[in-house]
Design a protein around this motif. Structure first.
Motif, PDB file in Angstrom:
ATOM      1  N   VAL A  50       6.738  12.487  -9.445  1.00 18.10           N
ATOM      2  CA  VAL A  50       6.434  11.036  -9.210  1.00 18.10           C
ATOM      3  C   VAL A  50       7.508  10.530  -8.209  1.00 18.10           C
ATOM      4  N   GLY A  51       7.031  10.158  -7.075  1.00 12.18           N
ATOM      5  CA  GLY A  51       8.166   9.669  -6.012  1.00 12.18           C
ATOM      6  C   GLY A  51       8.238   8.069  -6.137  1.00 12.18           C
ATOM      7  N   THR A  52       9.033   7.796  -7.028  1.00 15.09           N
ATOM      8  CA  THR A  52       9.211   6.144  -7.051  1.00 15.09           C
ATOM      9  C   THR A  52      10.415   5.598  -6.236  1.00 15.09           C
ATOM     10  N   ALA A  53      11.300   6.770  -5.754  1.00 16.10           N
ATOM     11  CA  ALA A  53      12.283   6.199  -4.855  1.00 16.10           C
ATOM     12  C   ALA A  53      11.950   5.452  -3.476  1.00 16.10           C
ATOM     13  N   ALA A  54      12.934   4.719  -3.071  1.00 11.25           N
ATOM     14  CA  ALA A  54      12.519   4.017  -1.779  1.00 11.25           C
ATOM     15  C   ALA A  54      13.577   4.708  -0.931  1.00 11.25           C
ATOM     16  N   PHE A 101      10.985  -4.671  -5.986  1.00 10.15           N
ATOM     17  CA  PHE A 101      12.314  -4.535  -5.918  1.00 10.15           C
ATOM     18  C   PHE A 101      13.023  -5.334  -6.960  1.00 10.15           C
ATOM     19  N   GLU A 102      13.983  -4.777  -7.827  1.00  6.01           N
ATOM     20  CA  GLU A 102      15.025  -5.448  -8.452  1.00  6.01           C
ATOM     21  C   GLU A 102      14.565  -6.074  -9.875  1.00  6.01           C
ATOM     22  N   ASN A 103      13.428  -6.781  -9.740  1.00  9.91           N
ATOM     23  CA  ASN A 103      12.881  -7.596 -10.797  1.00  9.91           C
ATOM     24  C   ASN A 103      12.538  -6.535 -12.045  1.00  9.91           C
ATOM     25  N   ALA A 125      -4.535   4.687   2.438  1.00 13.06           N
ATOM     26  CA  ALA A 125      -4.424   5.410   3.581  1.00 13.06           C
ATOM     27  C   ALA A 125      -3.250   6.527   3.303  1.00 13.06           C
ATOM     28  N   LYS A 126      -2.196   6.180   2.512  1.00 10.73           N
ATOM     29  CA  LYS A 126      -1.140   6.918   2.180  1.00 10.73           C
ATOM     30  C   LYS A 126      -1.791   8.305   1.176  1.00 10.73           C
ATOM     31  N   LEU A 127      -2.672   7.637  -0.016  1.00  9.18           N
ATOM     32  CA  LEU A 127      -3.089   8.528  -0.702  1.00  9.18           C
ATOM     33  C   LEU A 127      -3.863   9.602   0.162  1.00  9.18           C
ATOM     34  N   ARG A 154      16.860  -2.655  -1.166  1.00  9.81           N
ATOM     35  CA  ARG A 154      17.051  -3.177  -2.431  1.00  9.81           C
ATOM     36  C   ARG A 154      16.687  -2.575  -3.831  1.00  9.81           C
ATOM     37  N   SER A 155      16.059  -1.227  -3.436  1.00  2.63           N
ATOM     38  CA  SER A 155      15.723  -0.679  -4.877  1.00  2.63           C
ATOM     39  C   SER A 155      16.868  -0.481  -5.904  1.00  2.63           C
ATOM     40  N   SER A 156      16.633  -0.864  -7.175  1.00  7.83           N
ATOM     41  CA  SER A 156      17.650  -0.926  -8.208  1.00  7.83           C
ATOM     42  C   SER A 156      17.537   0.506  -9.075  1.00  7.83           C
ATOM     43  N   GLY A 157      16.179   1.090  -9.045  1.00  6.23           N
ATOM     44  CA  GLY A 157      15.857   2.345  -9.948  1.00  6.23           C
ATOM     45  C   GLY A 157      15.399   1.915 -11.105  1.00  6.23           C
ATOM     46  N   ALA A 163       0.615   1.213  -6.097  1.00  4.09           N
ATOM     47  CA  ALA A 163       0.889   0.306  -4.980  1.00  4.09           C
ATOM     48  C   ALA A 163       1.537  -0.840  -5.731  1.00  4.09           C
ATOM     49  N   ASN A 164       2.636  -1.296  -5.138  1.00  4.18           N
ATOM     50  CA  ASN A 164       3.262  -2.764  -5.548  1.00  4.18           C
ATOM     51  C   ASN A 164       3.471  -3.563  -4.371  1.00  4.18           C
ATOM     52  N   TRP A 165       3.642  -4.970  -4.624  1.00  5.82           N
ATOM     53  CA  TRP A 165       3.724  -5.944  -3.546  1.00  5.82           C
ATOM     54  C   TRP A 165       5.307  -5.866  -3.613  1.00  5.82           C
ATOM     55  N   PRO A 215       6.763  -5.996 -17.932  1.00  4.33           N
ATOM     56  CA  PRO A 215       8.185  -5.548 -17.989  1.00  4.33           C
ATOM     57  C   PRO A 215       7.764  -3.913 -17.730  1.00  4.33           C
ATOM     58  N   LYS A 216       8.963  -3.487 -16.734  1.00  3.88           N
ATOM     59  CA  LYS A 216       8.730  -2.116 -16.108  1.00  3.88           C
ATOM     60  C   LYS A 216       8.814  -1.173 -16.960  1.00  3.88           C
ATOM     61  N   THR A 217       9.345  -1.222 -18.365  1.00 11.01           N
ATOM     62  CA  THR A 217       9.218  -0.102 -19.274  1.00 11.01           C
ATOM     63  C   THR A 217       7.796   0.004 -19.796  1.00 11.01           C
TER      64      THR A 217
HETATM   65  O1  PMT Z   1      13.614   0.441  -7.965  1.00 14.00           O
HETATM   66  P1  PMT Z   1      13.431  -1.059  -8.230  1.00 14.00           P
HETATM   67  O2  PMT Z   1      14.243  -2.044  -7.867  1.00 14.00           O
HETATM   68  O3  PMT Z   1      12.740  -1.122  -9.903  1.00 14.00           O
HETATM   69  O4  PMT Z   1      12.087  -1.038  -7.573  1.00 14.00           O
HETATM   70  C1  PMT Z   1      10.973  -0.347  -7.503  1.00 14.00           C
HETATM   71  C2  PMT Z   1      10.175   0.045  -6.056  1.00 14.00           C
HETATM   72  C3  PMT Z   1       9.849  -1.088  -5.480  1.00 14.00           C
HETATM   73  C4  PMT Z   1      11.179   0.743  -5.205  1.00 14.00           C
HETATM   74  C5  PMT Z   1       9.089   0.926  -6.411  1.00 14.00           C
HETATM   75  O5  PMT Z   1       8.097   0.317  -7.367  1.00 14.00           O
HETATM   76  C6  PMT Z   1       8.316   1.611  -5.195  1.00 14.00           C
HETATM   77  O6  PMT Z   1       7.392   0.691  -4.588  1.00 14.00           O
HETATM   78  N1  PMT Z   1       8.810   2.641  -4.656  1.00 14.00           N
HETATM   79  C7  PMT Z   1       8.262   3.187  -3.182  1.00 14.00           C
HETATM   80  C8  PMT Z   1       9.034   2.578  -2.334  1.00 14.00           C
HETATM   81  C9  PMT Z   1       8.813   3.225  -0.687  1.00 14.00           C
HETATM   82  O7  PMT Z   1       9.579   3.662  -0.113  1.00 14.00           O
HETATM   83  O8  PMT Z   1       7.523   2.981  -0.385  1.00 14.00           O
HETATM   84  P2  PMT Z   1       6.848   3.472   1.154  1.00 14.00           P
HETATM   85  O9  PMT Z   1       5.594   2.815   0.900  1.00 14.00           O
HETATM   86  O10 PMT Z   1       7.773   3.228   1.906  1.00 14.00           O
HETATM   87  O11 PMT Z   1       6.834   5.073   0.451  1.00 14.00           O
HETATM   88  C10 PMT Z   1       5.626   5.649   0.083  1.00 14.00           C
HETATM   89  C11 PMT Z   1       5.854   6.925  -0.616  1.00 14.00           C
HETATM   90  O12 PMT Z   1       6.794   7.669   0.271  1.00 14.00           O
HETATM   91  C12 PMT Z   1       6.988   6.621  -1.774  1.00 14.00           C
HETATM   92  O13 PMT Z   1       6.553   7.359  -2.969  1.00 14.00           O
HETATM   93  C13 PMT Z   1       8.254   7.132  -1.219  1.00 14.00           C
HETATM   94  O14 PMT Z   1       9.220   7.535  -2.511  1.00 14.00           O
HETATM   95  C14 PMT Z   1       7.832   8.293  -0.554  1.00 14.00           C
HETATM   96  N2  PMT Z   1       8.616   8.650   0.772  1.00 14.00           N
HETATM   97  C15 PMT Z   1       9.166   7.739   1.785  1.00 14.00           C
HETATM   98  C16 PMT Z   1       9.686   8.024   2.831  1.00 14.00           C
HETATM   99  C17 PMT Z   1      10.279   9.330   2.589  1.00 14.00           C
HETATM  100  N3  PMT Z   1      11.165   9.796   3.999  1.00 14.00           N
HETATM  101  N4  PMT Z   1      10.140  10.180   1.830  1.00 14.00           N
HETATM  102  C18 PMT Z   1       9.486   9.893   0.731  1.00 14.00           C
HETATM  103  O15 PMT Z   1       9.045  10.643  -0.149  1.00 14.00           O
END
Ligand code: PMT
Length: 402
Positions: free
Chosen positions: A273-277, A358-360, A336-338, A212-215, A348-350, A380-382
């Motif tokens: 910065v790895g924000t991608a889902a 996601f999406e908000n 643990a991820k850190l 559901r990631s919107s970016g 970290a986000n819920w 706001p995310k900005t």
């Molecule tokens: O895009 P939006 O709708 O605005 O939503 C934002 C968000 C919720 C997607 C964002 O804030 C967020 O939490 N992004 C990380 C999502 C995620 O995949 O989390 P994770 O806990 O599963 O992964 C941990 C980290 O590893 C993340 O930095 C992810 O980018 C990275 N990862 C995960 C798997 C993989 N194969 N490679 C990675 O690099």
């Protein structure tokens, strides 16, 4: 005087007598080598002629939302994306009320709503209007949104009264603006690679796994890093957002594409910065033809995707920031991820609640690094992205000076 060199400042003038002082503000900003464009509300033109601002800024003055001279009639979007910073001076009580409510019935209020850039306002009004609870509530709402309030000062007012409500002097506004922009320039000369959005893992020619990631979060971080002075590249999964101005975007689809793009680029960057889902798994086999529904049960095998974040963290000299999207035990899992991925920082986000994630448009982040943490409240995310980038800049510089 060139400390605003190359800064693109959009000056909004709303309809108050202090509008005449803004002519001097334009002169000071251009002397400091900023590029200035002026937008006036219809009421402001009753106080000062647009030609005055045009002559001082050396740019046409914009007055209306629907400008037939503009090629595609999207002047507000163009201007909103052009500006590094928007300053409204004078900001009348009416204009403050308008932007605090998010109204958009003229060019200036519309571009305040459309912009992702920081906004400062210099209020100017009668002291009673300033003290009024309605105005004070509007101002505190604007502050919460990260809008910078410059003044007002106390003194003789145009209405003949004395008190708080006078617009801050153009010289002081210029100094405030320089301070603000320099503070924000915490990544001046640095380079940042950001990932954003979801990945798509193909199952057959017409189907894929995704999320559901919107970016929105990742794009906001890329813009915040650019506003802080960094040169930024965004590696983006499929989203419906416009590419931000001044940011190179590499569009990818699958986790493998994202991994390849990041690995190809990363040696040119200091911060990741790895924000991608990113999808953790992909189908082991991608069917070459559309899978038919002739079986009652379809069993799929999945293979693990490469971990982009962990691979970047293994490289020398890259300040690596991860995200953690959690539905429970947020702090424990994030820490643990850190630790396991040897990151410099994790945000970290819920992702199981109605708000944030996601999406908000809004989110809240709990940020951890090896010897500290910070809680960034729902915003706001900005705005949140600006705060996260400030933290990243602080930790990045601390690491590089020890
Ligand atoms: O895009 P939006 O709708 O605005 O939503 C934002 C968000 C919720 C997607 C964002 O804030 C967020 O939490 N992004 C990380 C999502 C995620 O995949 O989390 P994770 O806990 O599963 O992964 C941990 C980290 O590893 C993340 O930095 C992810 O980018 C990275 N990862 C995960 C798997 C993989 N194969 N490679 C990675 O690099």
């Amino acid at each position: 005087m060139g400390d605003l060199k190359d800064k693109k400042i959009l000056l909004g003038v709303s309809g108050g007598i202090a509008a005449y002082k803004s002519a001097e503000l334009v002169r000071l900003l251009t002397t400091s080598e900023a590029t200035v464009r002026v937008v006036m509300t219809p009421a402001a033109t009753q106080f000062v002629a647009p030609l005055t601002f045009q002559a001082l800024s050396n740019n046409p003055v914009r007055l209306s939302l629907l400008d037939s001279n503009e090629e595609n009639g999207m002047d507000h979007i163009h201007l909103a994306r052009w500006a590094d910073h928007i300053i409204i001076a004078p900001a009348t009580a009416d204009f403050l009320a308008k932007i605090s409510l998010g109204l958009a019935d003229d060019l200036l209020s519309t571009l305040c709503l459309a912009t992702g850039s920081p906004i400062s306002v210099a209020p100017a009004m009668n002291r009673g209007m300033w003290k009024n609870t309605a105005t004070q509530e509007n101002v505190s709402r604007l502050k919460k949104r990260g809008i910078q309030i410059l003044g007002p000062d106390s003194g003789n007012l145009a209405c003949g009264e004395t008190g708080e409500g006078r617009m801050r002097s153009p010289e002081e506004i210029c100094v405030d603006l320089k301070k603000y922009l320099n503070q924000r320039g915490g990544l001046q000369g640095n380079s940042v690679l950001v990932t954003a959005g979801p990945t798509r893992e193909a199952l057959d020619p017409v189907r894929y796994f995704s999320n559901r990631s919107s970016g929105k979060m990742g794009y906001a971080i890329a813009v915040a890093a650019k506003n802080a002075g960094a040169s930024v590249t965004l590696v983006s999964g499929p989203v419906s957002l416009l590419p931000p101005d001044g940011i190179r975007v590499i569009a990818v689809e699958s986790a493998h594409d994202m991994f390849n793009a990041v690995m190809e680029e990363i040696s040119n960057y200091q911060i990741f910065v790895g924000t991608a889902a990113v999808s953790d798994y992909k189908p082991s086999v991608v069917a070459s033809e559309k899978i038919k529904k002739d079986q009652d049960q379809l069993l799929l095998t999945l293979d693990k995707n490469p971990d982009i974040l962990a691979s970047v963290a293994k490289k020398e000299g890259i300040f690596t920031v991860g995200f953690a999207a959690e539905t429970h035990h947020l702090e424990r899992y994030a820490k643990a991820k850190l630790r396991d991925k040897q990151l410099d920082m994790i945000a970290a986000n819920w992702v199981s609640r109605d708000e944030g994630g996601f999406e908000n448009n809004e989110n809240a982040l709990q940020v951890y690094w090896p010897d500290g943490n910070s809680q960034l409240a729902m915003a706001p995310k900005t705005i949140l992205a600006d705060r996260l980038i400030e933290l990243i800049a602080e930790r990045f510089h601390a690491k590089n000076t020890t």
